[in-house]
Design a protein around this motif. Structure first.
Motif, PDB file in Angstrom:
ATOM      1  N   LEU A   1      20.183  25.262  25.679  1.00 36.00           N
ATOM      2  CA  LEU A   1      19.074  26.034  25.120  1.00 36.00           C
ATOM      3  C   LEU A   1      19.544  27.448  24.798  1.00 36.00           C
ATOM      4  CD1 LEU A   1      16.407  25.026  27.792  1.00 36.00           C
ATOM      5  CD2 LEU A   1      16.558  24.119  25.464  1.00 36.00           C
ATOM      6  N   ASP A   2      19.078  27.981  23.689  1.00 36.57           N
ATOM      7  CA  ASP A   2      19.395  29.352  23.301  1.00 36.57           C
ATOM      8  C   ASP A   2      18.507  30.293  24.108  1.00 36.57           C
ATOM      9  OD1 ASP A   2      19.792  31.804  22.126  1.00 36.57           O
ATOM     10  OD2 ASP A   2      19.451  31.134  20.063  1.00 36.57           O
TER      11      ASP A   2
ATOM     12  N   SER B   1      14.520  31.180  35.904  1.00 32.56           N
ATOM     13  CA  SER B   1      13.357  31.208  36.796  1.00 32.56           C
ATOM     14  C   SER B   1      12.058  31.292  36.005  1.00 32.56           C
ATOM     15  CB  SER B   1      13.461  32.395  37.759  1.00 32.56           C
ATOM     16  OG  SER B   1      14.677  32.340  38.483  1.00 32.56           O
ATOM     17  N   THR B   2      12.051  32.145  34.989  1.00 28.08           N
ATOM     18  CA  THR B   2      10.866  32.283  34.138  1.00 28.08           C
ATOM     19  C   THR B   2      10.566  30.975  33.422  1.00 28.08           C
ATOM     20  OG1 THR B   2      11.321  34.636  33.793  1.00 28.08           O
ATOM     21  CG2 THR B   2       9.873  33.554  32.190  1.00 28.08           C
ATOM     22  N   LEU B   3      11.607  30.345  32.896  1.00 28.91           N
ATOM     23  CA  LEU B   3      11.420  29.096  32.159  1.00 28.91           C
ATOM     24  C   LEU B   3      10.898  27.986  33.059  1.00 28.91           C
ATOM     25  CD1 LEU B   3      11.635  27.376  29.645  1.00 28.91           C
ATOM     26  CD2 LEU B   3      14.077  27.030  30.155  1.00 28.91           C
ATOM     27  N   SER B   4      11.468  27.840  34.242  1.00 26.17           N
ATOM     28  CA  SER B   4      11.020  26.768  35.139  1.00 26.17           C
ATOM     29  C   SER B   4       9.547  26.952  35.512  1.00 26.17           C
ATOM     30  CB  SER B   4      11.901  26.691  36.381  1.00 26.17           C
ATOM     31  OG  SER B   4      11.879  27.900  37.109  1.00 26.17           O
ATOM     32  N   ARG B   5       9.125  28.203  35.699  1.00 26.15           N
ATOM     33  CA  ARG B   5       7.712  28.461  36.022  1.00 26.15           C
ATOM     34  C   ARG B   5       6.804  28.163  34.828  1.00 26.15           C
ATOM     35  NH1 ARG B   5       9.917  32.984  38.829  1.00 26.15           N
ATOM     36  NH2 ARG B   5       9.409  34.334  37.048  1.00 26.15           N
TER      37      ARG B   5
ATOM     38  N   LEU C   1       9.992  23.167  24.302  1.00 24.46           N
ATOM     39  CA  LEU C   1      11.137  22.269  24.094  1.00 24.46           C
ATOM     40  C   LEU C   1      11.447  21.477  25.362  1.00 24.46           C
ATOM     41  CD1 LEU C   1      13.539  24.692  22.151  1.00 24.46           C
ATOM     42  CD2 LEU C   1      12.492  22.620  21.221  1.00 24.46           C
ATOM     43  N   VAL C   2      11.454  22.178  26.492  1.00 28.88           N
ATOM     44  CA  VAL C   2      11.785  21.538  27.769  1.00 28.88           C
ATOM     45  C   VAL C   2      10.704  20.539  28.164  1.00 28.88           C
ATOM     46  CG1 VAL C   2      12.076  21.955  30.244  1.00 28.88           C
ATOM     47  CG2 VAL C   2      13.208  23.444  28.585  1.00 28.88           C
ATOM     48  N   GLU C   3       9.457  20.923  28.015  1.00 30.24           N
ATOM     49  CA  GLU C   3       8.364  20.019  28.380  1.00 30.24           C
ATOM     50  C   GLU C   3       8.448  18.718  27.583  1.00 30.24           C
ATOM     51  OE1 GLU C   3       3.482  19.874  28.414  1.00 30.24           O
ATOM     52  OE2 GLU C   3       4.596  20.698  26.728  1.00 30.24           O
ATOM     53  N   GLU C   4       8.750  18.836  26.308  1.00 33.03           N
ATOM     54  CA  GLU C   4       8.868  17.646  25.451  1.00 33.03           C
ATOM     55  C   GLU C   4       9.960  16.714  25.971  1.00 33.03           C
ATOM     56  OE1 GLU C   4       9.863  16.544  20.772  1.00 33.03           O
ATOM     57  OE2 GLU C   4       9.552  18.627  21.367  1.00 33.03           O
TER      58      GLU C   4
ATOM     59  N   PRO D   1      10.297  32.689  25.543  1.00 26.82           N
ATOM     60  CA  PRO D   1      10.041  31.819  26.704  1.00 26.82           C
ATOM     61  C   PRO D   1       9.079  30.682  26.392  1.00 26.82           C
ATOM     62  CG  PRO D   1      10.006  34.122  27.378  1.00 26.82           C
ATOM     63  CD  PRO D   1      10.107  34.123  25.886  1.00 26.82           C
ATOM     64  N   GLU D   2       8.035  30.967  25.607  1.00 23.60           N
ATOM     65  CA  GLU D   2       7.046  29.943  25.274  1.00 23.60           C
ATOM     66  C   GLU D   2       7.670  28.834  24.431  1.00 23.60           C
ATOM     67  OE1 GLU D   2       5.247  33.792  26.153  1.00 23.60           O
ATOM     68  OE2 GLU D   2       6.709  33.188  24.628  1.00 23.60           O
ATOM     69  N   GLU D   3       8.549  29.217  23.527  1.00 20.58           N
ATOM     70  CA  GLU D   3       9.225  28.239  22.672  1.00 20.58           C
ATOM     71  C   GLU D   3      10.156  27.361  23.493  1.00 20.58           C
ATOM     72  OE1 GLU D   3      11.803  28.219  18.477  1.00 20.58           O
ATOM     73  OE2 GLU D   3      11.119  30.115  19.354  1.00 20.58           O
TER      74      GLU D   3
END
Length: 203
Positions: free
Chosen positions: A178-179, A19-23, A190-193, A184-186
């Motif tokens: 993903l590890d 949830s944190t990552l998707s946001r 990665l996901v955005e790329e 979270p920022e890292e």
């Protein structure tokens, strides 16, 4: 013709940070002016609220009733959230999808693969990419125990181990592992790329 905006799913154990990552990813895309939207399943519609009662232990459902309820809510999720957003040209980020149902609801009655096939038989679309946050069940439990909210029915070590094994048996080829221990920022970078790469190809 405008490129396909993209449908991206985030999966993993409770406590893995989906949830944190998707946001975070939504925020990154929004700052770049990329049309996007973030949803979660179960939904906030009546079908999803019914499921949340089950997840909190307020309601008991048989295995078949559980799967039926998830399928019904997923249909609502697609018709009212996902498909309209894609039609509007928005990238869709979804926290949990049919792989969660397969992993979490699997057991003696139904295997994870059987549940996944039932979802596919409903015509539910495959995501462009599935981002799987990999986390050891022991670590997930520590994170969950640190939360202030009430525990859900799947939050025990044995159950989390079962769910992780089920995930491993059904993750599709387009899974990006993903590890979950990365910052979270890292992870968001990665996901955005990956998302922008898919979007650029017009898939």
């Amino acid at each position: 013709m405008a490129p396909h905006p993209g449908f991206f799913v985030f999966e993993g154990l409770d406590g893995s940070g989906k949830s944190t990552l998707s946001r975070h990813v939504f925020d990154l895309l929004s700052r770049k002016g990329v049309p996007s939207i973030c949803f979660a399943e179960p939904t906030k519609f009546e079908t999803g609220l019914y499921l949340r009662k089950f997840l909190s232990g307020e309601l008991e459902l048989s295995g078949e009733e559980q799967i039926g309820a998830f399928l019904k809510d997923r249909e609502v999720s697609l018709q009212r959230n996902i498909l309209p957003a894609l039609k509007e040209g928005k990238i869709v980020l979804l926290d949990r999808y049919m792989y969660s149902t397969a992993a979490y609801q699997s057991g003696p009655e139904f295997s994870a693969q059987e549940i996944l096939e039932r979802n596919r038989a409903c015509g539910f679309p495959e995501p462009d990419l599935l981002f799987y946050l990999d986390l050891e069940p022991e670590q997930a439990l520590v994170r969950l125990e640190g939360r202030k909210e009430a525990k859900e029915r799947f939050e025990s070590l044995g159950t989390l181990e079962k769910i992780r094994n089920a995930y491993e048996s059904i993750l599709p080829e387009n899974t990006v592992r993903l590890d979950a221990n990365l910052r979270p920022e890292e992870l968001a970078d990665l996901v955005e790329e990956k998302i922008l790469l898919v979007r650029g190809k017009g898939r």
